[in-house]
Design an enzyme around this catalytic site. Structure first.
Site, short mmCIF file in Angstrom:
data_model
loop_
_atom_site.label_atom_id
_atom_site.label_comp_id
_atom_site.label_asym_id
_atom_site.label_seq_id
_atom_site.Cartn_x
_atom_site.Cartn_y
_atom_site.Cartn_z
N HIS A 297 7.40 -0.39 7.47
CA HIS A 297 7.78 -1.63 6.79
C HIS A 297 8.53 -2.54 7.76
CE1 HIS A 297 6.85 -0.69 2.54
NE2 HIS A 297 7.05 0.56 2.92
N CYS B 15 2.10 -0.89 5.01
CA CYS B 15 2.23 0.38 4.31
C CYS B 15 0.92 0.73 3.60
CB CYS B 15 3.43 0.37 3.36
SG CYS B 15 3.94 2.03 2.83
N GLU C 161 9.46 -5.50 7.27
CA GLU C 161 10.44 -6.28 6.51
C GLU C 161 11.73 -5.49 6.26
OE1 GLU C 161 8.34 -4.05 3.22
OE2 GLU C 161 7.90 -4.78 5.24
#
Length: 211
Positions: A192, A83, A194
């Protein structure tokens, strides 16, 4: 078999707990750290980032993270930005008319997306170039984005002596922007991983396994 050691750089920005957990699930031994020596010596360095470009760069410089990134890359040691952690790797960011110098690992400007609806928030497909290692085993998947700014033009010139970076693109509201880059030891994603379910988990495993 020993797990690769990944240092998650804590410079006051980013979803640090999520990043640490995601790296652990990807098969790494993880240390959340502000210590330059630890960040320098780890098998891989993860640079997260959330919020304004200028504040992220200020936090990074405070812990001299830009020096750690530069030294790691000069020695061919892997770095992954996520990001705003990707955005700060470029030359500059422009937000609300204010220009902030970045790490300058890649030429380019982070600027506001030219789309009818900003921020770009939610799941989106990406255009992956052939030969990608980050996206190995991942096809036709969506990734989770939350951002208002991005790199809308890729400016790095290459020559016959260097391998061209692999640039992944995405589109929001008719505006194309860089979604990921693979450039030797330096990799980054605007989305992202994750927060991107199984596809994001596979991408992080690919990176950890490459260390």
């Amino acid at each position: 078999m020993t797990k690769p050691h990944v240092a998650v750089l804590d410079y006051g920005s980013g979803n640090l707990r999520s990043a640490v957990r995601a790296m652990e699930r990807a098969g790494a031994e993880v240390t959340l750290t502000t210590d330059r020596a630890v960040a320098q010596e780890a098998d891989g360095l993860l640079v997260p980032g959330v919020g304004a470009y200028a504040s992220c760069m200020a936090g990074l410089r405070e812990v001299r993270g830009h020096e750690v990134i530069g030294r790691r890359l000069s020695g061919g040691r892997p770095v992954l930005g996520i990001c705003v952690g990707m955005q700060i790797l470029f030359s500059r960011g422009v937000e609300h008319g204010v220009e902030t110098a970045g790490c300058d690992e890649w030429p380019g400007t982070v600027e506001r997306l030219q789309a009818p609806v900003v921020p770009h928030m939610g799941w989106n497909t990406v255009e992956v170039p052939e030969g990608s290692s980050l996206f190995a085993g991942i096809t036709d998947e969506r990734f989770y984005f939350v951002h208002s700014y991005g790199v809308r033009e890729w400016e790095l010139e290459t020559n016959n002596r260097t391998r061209a970076p692999l640039v992944t693109w995405a589109e929001h509201g008719g505006d194309r922007f860089v979604a990921a880059v693979e450039n030797g030891p330096l990799s980054a994603t605007q989305f992202h991983p994750e927060k991107s379910g199984d596809a994001g988990a596979q991408l992080l495993r690919n990176w950890v396994q490459s260390l």
